[in-house]
Motif scaffolding. Sequence first.
Motif, short mmCIF file in Angstrom:
data_model
loop_
_atom_site.label_atom_id
_atom_site.label_comp_id
_atom_site.label_asym_id
_atom_site.label_seq_id
_atom_site.Cartn_x
_atom_site.Cartn_y
_atom_site.Cartn_z
N CYS A 11 42.15 41.14 49.72
CA CYS A 11 43.15 42.20 49.62
C CYS A 11 44.24 41.92 50.65
N ALA A 12 45.48 41.76 50.20
CA ALA A 12 46.60 41.48 51.10
C ALA A 12 47.20 42.79 51.61
N THR B 219 48.17 43.45 47.15
CA THR B 219 47.80 42.45 46.15
C THR B 219 46.31 42.14 46.26
N LEU B 220 45.64 42.18 45.14
CA LEU B 220 44.21 41.87 45.10
C LEU B 220 44.02 40.52 44.41
N ALA B 221 43.12 39.73 44.93
CA ALA B 221 42.82 38.43 44.33
C ALA B 221 41.32 38.31 44.17
N ARG C 113 39.76 38.46 33.74
CA ARG C 113 40.86 39.42 33.90
C ARG C 113 40.61 40.67 33.06
N ASP D 263 50.06 43.91 51.36
CA ASP D 263 50.97 44.55 50.40
C ASP D 263 50.23 45.14 49.20
N ALA E 43 46.78 49.92 43.58
CA ALA E 43 46.68 48.48 43.77
C ALA E 43 48.00 47.82 43.41
N GLY E 44 48.26 46.69 44.06
CA GLY E 44 49.42 45.88 43.70
C GLY E 44 49.05 44.93 42.58
N ALA E 45 49.61 43.75 42.61
CA ALA E 45 49.29 42.74 41.60
C ALA E 45 47.83 42.32 41.72
N VAL E 46 47.25 41.95 40.60
CA VAL E 46 45.88 41.43 40.58
C VAL E 46 45.93 39.98 40.13
N ARG E 47 45.44 39.08 40.98
CA ARG E 47 45.52 37.65 40.70
C ARG E 47 44.11 37.08 40.57
#
Length: 237
Positions: free
Chosen positions: A168-169, A173-175, A135, A171, A153-157
């Motif tokens: 990449c979703a 959100t990046l994972a 992270r 909305d 970017a949205g949330a990063v998981r």
Amino acid sequence: MELRESVPLRAGPGGAPVECPVRWQRSSRARRTSLRIDARSGEVVVTLPLRGSRRQGMALLGNHADWVMERLSALAPAVAFADGAEVPLGGIPHRIRHDPAARAGVFLQDGEIVASGEAAFLARRVGDFLRAEARRRILPLVARYAASLGVRAGAVRLKDTRSRWGSCAPDGTLAFSWRLVLAPEWVMDYVVAHEVAHLRELNHSPRFWAVLRSINPHHEAAQDWLRRHGAGLLRVG
């Protein structure tokens, strides 16, 4: 249904049977019996449809015994988070050293990952450290690439996926797989650039690849590295 057992498979005519770890699972979405290799666990996974039988699964295993044994033997050795084990960090080998008397926590020192505390918690603490390190390294890359493309970017998981290094979703959100921290830095850099580029183009059209090339010049080399070495990262921890 999920069942693990050891199944004897015979590769080639006249070959001696070899015990292979098999995980049986049943899926309502499966339309036929299938098998795959789970690189992380080192198992053969046989998926049966709801009405599929074990006999069908055994027949499939027998018909593909050569392929199964070849793939299993090609897996990199599993590396546990244990005292003295060597794991890559940024593509550079680091030795894990358990030092109960060290200052609290897990930290990097002279090419080692030093962990204090009780030995029983060593594996968990090293795993937590590597996730936190992933992270710490990924977030600045996301911010840099997002700024260069003028996107947000949205949330990063952080996840522990078996097949996708990033996603990449819709909305924003990046994972990312935390295991990217084990790969060379330029490989992690590529995966982050790839997913941030999806914030501009949520597809794999020529426009997407043009955007990616504009911010990351080594995407082809990184893709090749992941094809050749990515499965080995799943064997760590």
